[in-house]
Design an enzyme around this catalytic site. Structure first.
Site, PDB file in Angstrom:
ATOM      1  N   ASP A 180     -62.096 -14.191  18.142  1.00 30.16           N
ATOM      2  CA  ASP A 180     -60.755 -14.445  17.535  1.00 30.16           C
ATOM      3  C   ASP A 180     -59.995 -15.495  17.904  1.00 30.16           C
ATOM      4  O   ASP A 180     -60.175 -15.893  19.147  1.00 30.16           O
ATOM      5  CB  ASP A 180     -60.039 -12.918  17.722  1.00 30.16           C
ATOM      6  CG  ASP A 180     -58.808 -12.831  17.062  1.00 30.16           C
ATOM      7  OD1 ASP A 180     -58.874 -13.509  15.936  1.00 30.16           O
ATOM      8  OD2 ASP A 180     -58.219 -12.019  17.322  1.00 30.16           O
TER       9      ASP A 180
ATOM     10  N   HIS B 206     -61.995 -22.907  12.396  1.00 31.62           N
ATOM     11  CA  HIS B 206     -63.488 -22.128  12.328  1.00 31.62           C
ATOM     12  C   HIS B 206     -64.671 -23.299  12.515  1.00 31.62           C
ATOM     13  O   HIS B 206     -65.592 -22.790  12.970  1.00 31.62           O
ATOM     14  CB  HIS B 206     -63.573 -21.382  10.636  1.00 31.62           C
ATOM     15  CG  HIS B 206     -62.493 -20.441  10.242  1.00 31.62           C
ATOM     16  ND1 HIS B 206     -62.452 -19.486  11.446  1.00 31.62           N
ATOM     17  CD2 HIS B 206     -62.011 -20.219   9.279  1.00 31.62           C
ATOM     18  CE1 HIS B 206     -61.517 -18.450  10.805  1.00 31.62           C
ATOM     19  NE2 HIS B 206     -61.093 -18.827   9.606  1.00 31.62           N
TER      20      HIS B 206
ATOM     21  N   LEU C 238     -84.425 -15.119  22.637  1.00 33.52           N
ATOM     22  CA  LEU C 238     -82.999 -14.474  22.541  1.00 33.52           C
ATOM     23  C   LEU C 238     -82.628 -14.031  20.987  1.00 33.52           C
ATOM     24  O   LEU C 238     -83.057 -14.928  20.006  1.00 33.52           O
ATOM     25  CB  LEU C 238     -81.743 -15.554  22.596  1.00 33.52           C
ATOM     26  CG  LEU C 238     -80.301 -15.250  22.240  1.00 33.52           C
ATOM     27  CD1 LEU C 238     -79.889 -14.038  23.421  1.00 33.52           C
ATOM     28  CD2 LEU C 238     -79.371 -16.231  22.398  1.00 33.52           C
TER      29      LEU C 238
END
Ligand code: FPP
Length: 239
Positions: free
Chosen positions: A13, A30, A124
């Site tokens: 956020d 973003h 991962l």
């Protein structure tokens, strides 16, 4: 040395505020967020984290201004074409979680290609929650069981959830100063340790991630038990 969480989940956020404070359009925040995400994926791999799950676009984010929604879709397409070869060579397996029905054919094809290209990787697991909501996930799992005529139990629901292949998150981080889940991993975060930081997502770097991991290492995870139950039994005295 502190414990390393097996699975870290993140609500990324603060991109919008980061951009607004610099008089930039929100999409610029973003874009900067993608840079922070790339560094975070890399650092998780280096620290031995096995699963990273991030909230990139929520079910509710469809209600944002159309230019921001289309900006995020373009960013996703661009990030995929740039990042997938790197993820592939770094041993990262990418998986998209969410309702794909609202996505364009092009975006859907991009997600499927990225998943196929990295499917053999094991270092991962990187889950990107996109057009995702925790309530959506619980509802789709229940609907799937109802379709199959299976009984609804905690175990059957758990197996029908979108993240059934990985253990629940050990540590859930939210950047940007808010202290709420915002419909992220409602089912899976039942026993996650929560970590909130005021840092905006574009400012979240390896040192910030290390601080969250160190904080996690100090927590006592009781899963409903008492502290005493967690203590190893005292060594028996030998006469
Ligand atoms: C929340 O910040 C962030 C988002 C809704 C998008 C998160 C996306 C990224 C970090 C980039 C990665 C995305 C893709 C497409 C791969 P906010 O916009 O709510 O920030 P604010 O609270 O400051 O307004």
């Amino acid at each position: 040395m502190s414990a390393i969480p097996h699975h870290i989940a993140i609500v990324m956020d603060g991109n919008g505020r980061w951009a607004t404070r610099r008089c930039l359009p929100r999409v610029a925040g973003h874009k900067k967020g993608v840079d922070a995400l790339r560094a975070c994926v890399r650092h998780c791999g280096e620290r031995g984290v096995k699963v990273l799950t991030v909230f990139a676009f929520s079910s509710e984010n469809w209600n944002r201004p159309p230019e921001e929604v289309s900006g995020l879709m373009e960013l996703l397409a661009m990030a995929l074409s740039r990042e997938v070869p790197k993820l592939k060579s770094e041993g990262v397996r990418i998986h998209f979680v969410g309702d794909r029905s609202g996505l364009s054919e092009k975006v859907r094809a991009g997600l499927a290609q990225a998943e196929a290209a990295t499917a053999a990787n094991t270092r991962l697991v990187f889950n990107v929650c996109f057009s995702y909501g925790g309530r959506w996930d619980i509802a789709q799992a229940a609907a799937r069981l109802a379709d199959r005529g299976e009984p609804i139990t905690e175990q059957s629901l758990d197996r029908a959830m979108a993240l059934a292949d990985v253990p629940d998150p050990d540590l859930l981080i939210r950047t940007g100063g808010e202290r709420r889940l915002s419909n992220f991993l409602l089912w899976q975060a039942a026993y996650s340790e929560l970590y909130f930081t005021d840092k905006l997502w574009p400012e979240f770097n390896a040192a910030e991630l290390d601080a969250a991991i160190a904080d996690f290492g100090q927590r006592e995870r009781r899963f409903g038990r008492t502290s005493q139950q967690l203590q190893p039994p005292a060594p028996r005295k030998v006469a």
